[in-house]
Design a protein around this motif. Sequence first.
Motif, PDB file in Angstrom:
ATOM      1  N   UNK A   4       0.827  -1.217   0.000  1.00 57.02           N
ATOM      2  CA  UNK A   4       0.000   0.000   0.000  1.00 57.02           C
ATOM      3  C   UNK A   4       0.851   1.253   0.000  1.00 57.02           C
ATOM      4  N   UNK A   5       1.839   1.276   0.917  1.00 51.18           N
ATOM      5  CA  UNK A   5       2.712   2.437   1.060  1.00 51.18           C
ATOM      6  C   UNK A   5       3.477   2.681  -0.231  1.00 51.18           C
ATOM      7  N   UNK A   7       2.550   1.861  -3.240  1.00 50.27           N
ATOM      8  CA  UNK A   7       1.598   2.386  -4.222  1.00 50.27           C
ATOM      9  C   UNK A   7       1.377   3.884  -3.987  1.00 50.27           C
ATOM     10  N   UNK A   8       1.200   4.273  -2.733  1.00 49.94           N
ATOM     11  CA  UNK A   8       1.001   5.688  -2.382  1.00 49.94           C
ATOM     12  C   UNK A   8       2.213   6.527  -2.724  1.00 49.94           C
ATOM     13  N   UNK A  11       2.403   6.913  -6.482  1.00 48.23           N
ATOM     14  CA  UNK A  11       1.372   7.873  -6.903  1.00 48.23           C
ATOM     15  C   UNK A  11       1.843   9.300  -6.615  1.00 48.23           C
ATOM     16  N   UNK A  12       2.364   9.533  -5.414  1.00 49.16           N
ATOM     17  CA  UNK A  12       2.834  10.864  -5.015  1.00 49.16           C
ATOM     18  C   UNK A  12       3.996  11.346  -5.873  1.00 49.16           C
ATOM     19  N   UNK A  14       4.602  10.457  -8.995  1.00 49.56           N
ATOM     20  CA  UNK A  14       4.080  10.795 -10.333  1.00 49.56           C
ATOM     21  C   UNK A  14       3.359  12.145 -10.336  1.00 49.56           C
ATOM     22  N   UNK A  15       2.460  12.377  -9.370  1.00 47.72           N
ATOM     23  CA  UNK A  15       1.703  13.640  -9.380  1.00 47.72           C
ATOM     24  C   UNK A  15       2.631  14.827  -9.123  1.00 47.72           C
ATOM     25  N   UNK A  18       4.986  15.283 -12.327  1.00 49.41           N
ATOM     26  CA  UNK A  18       4.209  15.712 -13.501  1.00 49.41           C
ATOM     27  C   UNK A  18       4.322  17.216 -13.759  1.00 49.41           C
ATOM     28  N   UNK A  47      -2.450  22.326  -2.069  1.00 52.42           N
ATOM     29  CA  UNK A  47      -1.173  21.660  -1.782  1.00 52.42           C
ATOM     30  C   UNK A  47      -0.590  22.172  -0.452  1.00 52.42           C
ATOM     31  N   UNK A  50      -2.384  20.314   2.112  1.00 52.87           N
ATOM     32  CA  UNK A  50      -1.854  18.941   2.178  1.00 52.87           C
ATOM     33  C   UNK A  50      -0.548  18.929   2.972  1.00 52.87           C
ATOM     34  N   UNK A  53      -1.414  19.216   6.508  1.00 53.49           N
ATOM     35  CA  UNK A  53      -1.954  17.912   6.913  1.00 53.49           C
ATOM     36  C   UNK A  53      -0.814  16.922   7.158  1.00 53.49           C
ATOM     37  N   UNK A  56       0.876  17.696  10.449  1.00 50.54           N
ATOM     38  CA  UNK A  56       0.109  17.319  11.647  1.00 50.54           C
ATOM     39  C   UNK A  56       0.101  15.802  11.858  1.00 50.54           C
ATOM     40  N   UNK A  57       0.082  15.044  10.742  1.00 53.30           N
ATOM     41  CA  UNK A  57       0.104  13.584  10.929  1.00 53.30           C
ATOM     42  C   UNK A  57       1.537  13.037  10.843  1.00 53.30           C
TER      43      UNK A  57
ATOM     44  N   UNK B   7      -8.829  18.813   7.765  1.00 56.19           N
ATOM     45  CA  UNK B   7      -7.760  19.486   7.007  1.00 56.19           C
ATOM     46  C   UNK B   7      -7.479  18.715   5.714  1.00 56.19           C
ATOM     47  N   UNK B  50      -3.294   6.969  -7.151  1.00 47.47           N
ATOM     48  CA  UNK B  50      -3.906   7.424  -5.892  1.00 47.47           C
ATOM     49  C   UNK B  50      -5.274   6.765  -5.705  1.00 47.47           C
TER      50      UNK B  50
END
Lengths: 84, 84
Positions: A4-5, A7-8, A11-12, A14-15, A18, A47, A50, A53, A56-57, B7, B50
């Motif tokens: 999962x990680x 894949x994330x 994804x991150x 690539x975006x 880009x 962004x 994000x 976010x 904070x996490x 958030x 994503x």
Amino acid sequence: MQSNDLLGMLAGTLTTVSFVPQVIKTWKSRSAKDISYGMFTLFSLGVLLWLAYGLTIQSTPIVVSNLVTLILALGIILMKAWFK
Amino acid sequence: MQSNDLLGMLAGTLTTVSFVPQVIKTWKSRSAKDISYGMFTLFSLGVLLWLAYGLTIQSTPIVVSNLVTLILALGIILMKAWFK
């Protein structure tokens, strides 16, 4: 690391990456009239949230990818203003 | 709901909604030559990942926001091809 990680993270990456061809294209063509200020302003604001976010996490991938994306997106806004 | 989640949802809403002004601008101007195919192709691919990530971790906000973003980003690619 979980799949999962991975894949994330892919994804991150690539975006974020880009935005590089858009920065290069705009820099070379010295033209950004077809690019929407509205899009890049709202996107940069999103962004930035994000990024907050991610802080904070305490997620390094979210912080790093959004920091790089923010710099690239702001660069596109500045070039659009400059080349007008 | 935690303030963190709020958030993240606000951030996701902004980055998704940001594509709407670009879609409207491109549709009205019938021109997208300053927009990079490279950016929107890589970005769409990243958003697709994503979406897959959201499905694997069963996160509705990630799935919904990335599904909407994917449709908008693909719409911009199609308009660029169409209006050339």
